[in-house]
Design a protein around this motif. Structure first.
Motif, mmCIF file in Angstrom:
data_model
loop_
_atom_site.group_PDB
_atom_site.id
_atom_site.type_symbol
_atom_site.label_atom_id
_atom_site.label_comp_id
_atom_site.label_asym_id
_atom_site.label_seq_id
_atom_site.Cartn_x
_atom_site.Cartn_y
_atom_site.Cartn_z
ATOM 1 N N ARG A 1 -1.131 -16.541 -18.367
ATOM 2 C CA ARG A 1 -1.522 -17.075 -17.057
ATOM 3 C C ARG A 1 -0.319 -17.108 -16.075
ATOM 4 N N ILE A 2 0.811 -17.522 -16.646
ATOM 5 C CA ILE A 2 1.995 -17.609 -15.798
ATOM 6 C C ILE A 2 2.407 -16.233 -15.276
ATOM 7 N N PHE A 3 2.447 -15.255 -16.186
ATOM 8 C CA PHE A 3 2.816 -13.887 -15.772
ATOM 9 C C PHE A 3 1.810 -13.302 -14.793
ATOM 10 N N LEU A 4 0.523 -13.620 -15.011
ATOM 11 C CA LEU A 4 -0.503 -13.141 -14.095
ATOM 12 C C LEU A 4 -0.330 -13.764 -12.718
ATOM 13 N N LEU A 5 -0.013 -15.045 -12.721
ATOM 14 C CA LEU A 5 0.222 -15.717 -11.442
ATOM 15 C C LEU A 5 1.434 -15.145 -10.718
ATOM 16 N N LEU A 6 2.499 -14.887 -11.489
ATOM 17 C CA LEU A 6 3.693 -14.288 -10.899
ATOM 18 C C LEU A 6 3.424 -12.896 -10.360
ATOM 19 N N ALA A 7 2.615 -12.126 -11.090
ATOM 20 C CA ALA A 7 2.285 -10.774 -10.650
ATOM 21 C C ALA A 7 1.496 -10.800 -9.350
ATOM 22 N N LEU A 8 0.515 -11.741 -9.306
ATOM 23 C CA LEU A 8 -0.263 -11.864 -8.071
ATOM 24 C C LEU A 8 0.618 -12.283 -6.896
ATOM 25 N N LEU A 9 1.492 -13.245 -7.155
ATOM 26 C CA LEU A 9 2.388 -13.689 -6.087
ATOM 27 C C LEU A 9 3.310 -12.564 -5.611
ATOM 28 N N THR A 10 3.812 -11.788 -6.594
ATOM 29 C CA THR A 10 4.695 -10.664 -6.237
ATOM 30 C C THR A 10 3.958 -9.635 -5.407
ATOM 31 N N LEU A 11 2.705 -9.366 -5.806
ATOM 32 C CA LEU A 11 1.909 -8.394 -5.056
ATOM 33 C C LEU A 11 1.642 -8.870 -3.635
ATOM 34 N N VAL A 12 1.257 -10.160 -3.517
ATOM 35 C CA VAL A 12 0.990 -10.706 -2.193
ATOM 36 C C VAL A 12 2.245 -10.664 -1.314
ATOM 37 N N ILE A 13 3.365 -11.036 -1.912
ATOM 38 C CA ILE A 13 4.624 -11.044 -1.152
ATOM 39 C C ILE A 13 5.014 -9.644 -0.722
ATOM 40 N N SER A 14 4.842 -8.670 -1.608
ATOM 41 C CA SER A 14 5.199 -7.297 -1.297
ATOM 42 C C SER A 14 4.353 -6.740 -0.164
ATOM 43 N N VAL A 15 3.034 -7.010 -0.260
ATOM 44 C CA VAL A 15 2.136 -6.517 0.799
ATOM 45 C C VAL A 15 2.453 -7.188 2.133
ATOM 46 N N THR A 16 2.660 -8.499 2.070
ATOM 47 C CA THR A 16 2.955 -9.236 3.310
ATOM 48 C C THR A 16 4.256 -8.769 3.944
ATOM 49 N N THR A 17 5.277 -8.569 3.092
ATOM 50 C CA THR A 17 6.572 -8.104 3.617
ATOM 51 C C THR A 17 6.457 -6.729 4.239
ATOM 52 N N SER A 18 5.734 -5.837 3.602
ATOM 53 C CA SER A 18 5.547 -4.492 4.149
ATOM 54 C C SER A 18 4.817 -4.532 5.480
ATOM 55 N N TRP A 19 3.842 -5.438 5.570
ATOM 56 C CA TRP A 19 3.073 -5.533 6.803
ATOM 57 C C TRP A 19 3.930 -6.043 7.959
ATOM 58 N N PHE A 20 4.785 -7.058 7.672
ATOM 59 C CA PHE A 20 5.681 -7.574 8.699
ATOM 60 C C PHE A 20 6.699 -6.536 9.125
ATOM 61 N N ASN A 21 7.217 -5.791 8.160
ATOM 62 C CA ASN A 21 8.193 -4.751 8.482
ATOM 63 C C ASN A 21 7.590 -3.648 9.327
ATOM 64 N N SER A 22 6.306 -3.365 9.078
ATOM 65 C CA SER A 22 5.648 -2.315 9.858
ATOM 66 C C SER A 22 5.430 -2.748 11.305
ATOM 67 N N LEU A 23 5.305 -4.061 11.526
ATOM 68 C CA LEU A 23 5.126 -4.544 12.880
ATOM 69 C C LEU A 23 6.417 -4.504 13.676
ATOM 70 N N LYS A 24 7.560 -4.657 13.024
ATOM 71 C CA LYS A 24 8.853 -4.663 13.694
ATOM 72 C C LYS A 24 9.310 -3.237 13.985
ATOM 73 N N PRO A 25 9.770 -2.939 15.223
ATOM 74 C CA PRO A 25 10.321 -1.616 15.495
ATOM 75 C C PRO A 25 11.665 -1.462 14.801
ATOM 76 N N SER A 26 11.945 -0.298 14.392
ATOM 77 C CA SER A 26 13.214 -0.051 13.712
ATOM 78 C C SER A 26 14.375 -0.249 14.672
ATOM 79 N N GLN A 27 15.517 -0.580 14.101
ATOM 80 C CA GLN A 27 16.687 -0.853 14.913
ATOM 81 C C GLN A 27 17.126 0.372 15.699
ATOM 82 N N GLY A 28 17.010 1.542 15.054
ATOM 83 C CA GLY A 28 17.398 2.782 15.737
ATOM 84 C C GLY A 28 16.515 3.067 16.931
#
Length: 231
Positions: free
Chosen positions: A40-67
Motif C-alpha cells: 500500500r505504501i509503495f502504491l501510494l508513493l507511486a501514485l504521488l510520484t506520478l501526480v507530481i511528475s504530471v503536474t510538474t510537466s504541466w507547469f513547465n509547459s506553461l512557462k516560456p523557456s528562458q531562451g
C-alpha cells in the motif's frame, strides 16, 4: 527542485497514516500484513510520484523557456529603438521644414523692414532701389591739407539734418561734388545739389572745375530730393 519539495511534503503527510496503520496492526501483525502494508505504501508513493511528475510537466509547459524569453525581450527592445529613431527623424524633419518655411522668411522680412526703416530715416532711400549700389560710387581724391593753397571748403547739408564738410582744390572737376554726395548715401538719380543763397540748382558739368561753376570761396550746398517731373 520544486518537485523534490513536493515529494517530501507528501511523504511527511503520509507518515502519520503509516504510524496509525502500524499501531493498529501491532497486536496481530504478521508477514502477510507487513507485505500488504508495504504494498500500500509503495502504491501510494507511486501514485504521488506520478501526480507530481504530471503536474510538474504541466507547469513547465506553461512557462516560456528562458531562451525564448530573452529573444522576445531583445526583439521588443529592437522594435522600441526603431520606433524612437523614426520619431526623432520625423521631429527633426518637421523642425527643419518649420525653420526653412516659417522662421527663415520671417527673419528675412524683419531684416528687410529694419533696413528700409534705417535708410528712410537717414535719407539714403536710393539704396533700396534696383540698379544703384555703393560699388558704382567712385573713390574720392585725397582731401587737401588745411595749409594747401587754392583750396575751398564745402559744407554739405543733408535732408536728415547732417552737415558734412570737406576740402577741395578749386581746380578739381565739379563732378567730384556729385561723387561726394553719392559717397555719403544720396544717389544723383534721386538727389541734386543746390546753392543756399540764392537757392538754385547747382549746374555741374562734366568738364567744368569748381572754380568754373562759381565755387571760389567756402560754400554751403544743400542736398535736395529731385521732383517727380525732373527725374
Amino acid at each position: 527542485m520544486a518537485s523534490r519539495g513536493v515529494v517530501g511534503l507528501f511523504l511527511l503527510s503520509a507518515l502519520p497514516l503509516l504510524c496509525l496503520e502500524l499501531r493498529r496492526g501491532i497486536p496481530s501483525l504478521g508477514i502477510k500484513d507487513l507485505i500488504l502494508l508495504s504494498g500500500r505504501i509503495f502504491l501510494l508513493l507511486a501514485l504521488l510520484t506520478l501526480v507530481i511528475s504530471v503536474t510538474t510537466s504541466w507547469f513547465n509547459s506553461l512557462k516560456p523557456s528562458q531562451g525564448h524569453l530573452k529573444e522576445g525581450e531583445k526583439e521588443n527592445e529592437k522594435r522600441r529603438r526603431l520606433v524612437r529613431e523614426r520619431q526623432q527623424e520625423a521631429q527633426g524633419e518637421k523642425a527643419s521644414r518649420y525653420i526653412e518655411n516659417v522662421l527663415k522668411p520671417q527673419q528675412e522680412m524683419k531684416l528687410k523692414k529694419l533696413e528700409e526703416r534705417f535708410y528712410q530715416m537717414t535719407g539714403e532711400t536710393w539704396k533700396l532701389t534696383a540698379g544703384h549700389r555703393l560699388l558704382e560710387v567712385p573713390d574720392l581724391p585725397e582731401e587737401p591739407s588745411e595749409t594747401a593753397e587754392e583750396v575751398v571748403t564745402v559744407a554739405l547739408r543733408c535732408p536728415n539734418g547732417r552737415v558734412l564738410r570737406r576740402r577741395f582744390f578749386k581746380s578739381w572737376n565739379s563732378q567730384v561734388l556729385l561723387d561726394w554726395m553719392m559717397k555719403v548715401g544720396y544717389h544723383k538719380s534721386l538727389y541734386r545739389l543746390s546753392n543756399s543763397f540764392p537757392r538754385r540748382a547747382l549746374e555741374v558739368e562734366g568738364g567744368s572745375s569748381l572754380e568754373d561753376i562759381g565755387i571760389t570761396v567756402d560754400t554751403v550746398l544743400n542736398v535736395e530730393e529731385k521732383e517727380q517731373s525732373s527725374q
